[in-house]
Design an enzyme around this catalytic site. Structure first.
Site, PDB file in Angstrom:
ATOM      1  N   CYS A 232       0.759  -1.057  -0.410  1.00 34.41           N
ATOM      2  CA  CYS A 232      -0.186   0.029  -0.312  1.00 34.41           C
ATOM      3  C   CYS A 232       0.891   0.938   0.253  1.00 34.41           C
ATOM      4  O   CYS A 232       2.243   1.184  -0.310  1.00 34.41           O
ATOM      5  CB  CYS A 232      -1.442  -0.375   1.109  1.00 34.41           C
ATOM      6  SG  CYS A 232      -0.068  -0.212   2.551  1.00 34.41           S
TER       7      CYS A 232
ATOM      8  N   THR B 266       1.750   3.310   2.659  1.00 33.32           N
ATOM      9  CA  THR B 266       2.874   2.918   3.306  1.00 33.32           C
ATOM     10  C   THR B 266       3.551   1.877   3.328  1.00 33.32           C
ATOM     11  O   THR B 266       4.837   0.985   4.462  1.00 33.32           O
ATOM     12  CB  THR B 266       2.985   3.715   4.595  1.00 33.32           C
ATOM     13  OG1 THR B 266       1.864   2.960   5.369  1.00 33.32           O
ATOM     14  CG2 THR B 266       2.432   4.806   4.481  1.00 33.32           C
TER      15      THR B 266
HETATM   16  C1  RB5 Z   1      -4.027   5.129   0.548  1.00 33.88           C
HETATM   17  O1  RB5 Z   1      -3.867   6.436   0.721  1.00 33.88           O
HETATM   18  C2  RB5 Z   1      -2.902   5.165   2.065  1.00 33.88           C
HETATM   19  O2  RB5 Z   1      -3.860   5.553   2.864  1.00 33.88           O
HETATM   20  C3  RB5 Z   1      -3.140   3.566   1.968  1.00 33.88           C
HETATM   21  O3  RB5 Z   1      -2.097   3.298   0.742  1.00 33.88           O
HETATM   22  C4  RB5 Z   1      -2.043   3.597   2.714  1.00 33.88           C
HETATM   23  O4  RB5 Z   1      -0.872   4.253   3.182  1.00 33.88           O
HETATM   24  C5  RB5 Z   1      -2.572   3.144   4.167  1.00 33.88           C
HETATM   25  O5  RB5 Z   1      -1.070   2.982   5.449  1.00 33.88           O
END
Ligand code: RB5
Length: 146
Positions: free
Chosen positions: A65, A67
């Site tokens: 995702c 992060t």
């Molecule tokens: C999505 O915008 C973002 O919040 C997700 O990809 C992730 O980083 C969540 O932990």
């Protein structure tokens, strides 16, 4: 080895590169999406990947995702899933050696694709050391079962 993989919109390019890389190395990869750049909720993808590992259909999982953190939070709610967010090599290796982690979570907005592929290689190529580390894993399992 069978590997499950998935991502949200923060990790599509990385996920596709990782799937291609692992397949080129001879691994069987089950890709739970997403398959195009649409906004999704990362827990929905984490559920698919983790269910396939909990049911032993796949042995290891990789979730990407933005992060890596959201995916890891969702994945670690599953019994038997030990998910680790890694952005450097030492952790990617030692989370297999010492934690017997079965899901690697990566941040598509944190690490470049080249680094991500190296972290994936370390993760899938390293085996759990067992020994004194097993009793620590057993304690995590005991917490899960409370
Ligand atoms: C999505 O915008 C973002 O919040 C997700 O990809 C992730 O980083 C969540 O932990």
């Amino acid at each position: 080895m069978k590997i499950a993989i998935g991502c949200d919109h923060g990790g599509l390019e990385h996920k596709n590169a990782i799937a291609e890389h692992l397949r080129s190395r001879g691994f069987e990869v089950e890709d739970f999406g997403i398959y195009e750049q649409v906004s999704v909720d990362y827990p929905d993808i984490a559920v698919k990947v983790c269910e396939s590992i909990a049911s032993k259909k796949n042995e290891l999982g990789i979730l990407v995702c933005g992060t890596g953190i959201g995916m890891s939070l969702a994945a670690n709610k599953f019994k038997g899933i030990r998910a680790a967010v890694c952005s450097e090599h030492f952790s990617a290796k030692y989370t297999r050696l010492h934690n017997n982690s079965n899901v690697l979570c990566l941040g598509g907005r944190v690490v470049g694709i080249g680094t991500a592929l190296e972290l994936v290689d370390l993760f899938v190529d390293t085996e759990f050391e067992g020994g004194r580390h097993q009793k620590r894993i057993d304690k995590i399992t005991e917490i899960e079962n409370r």
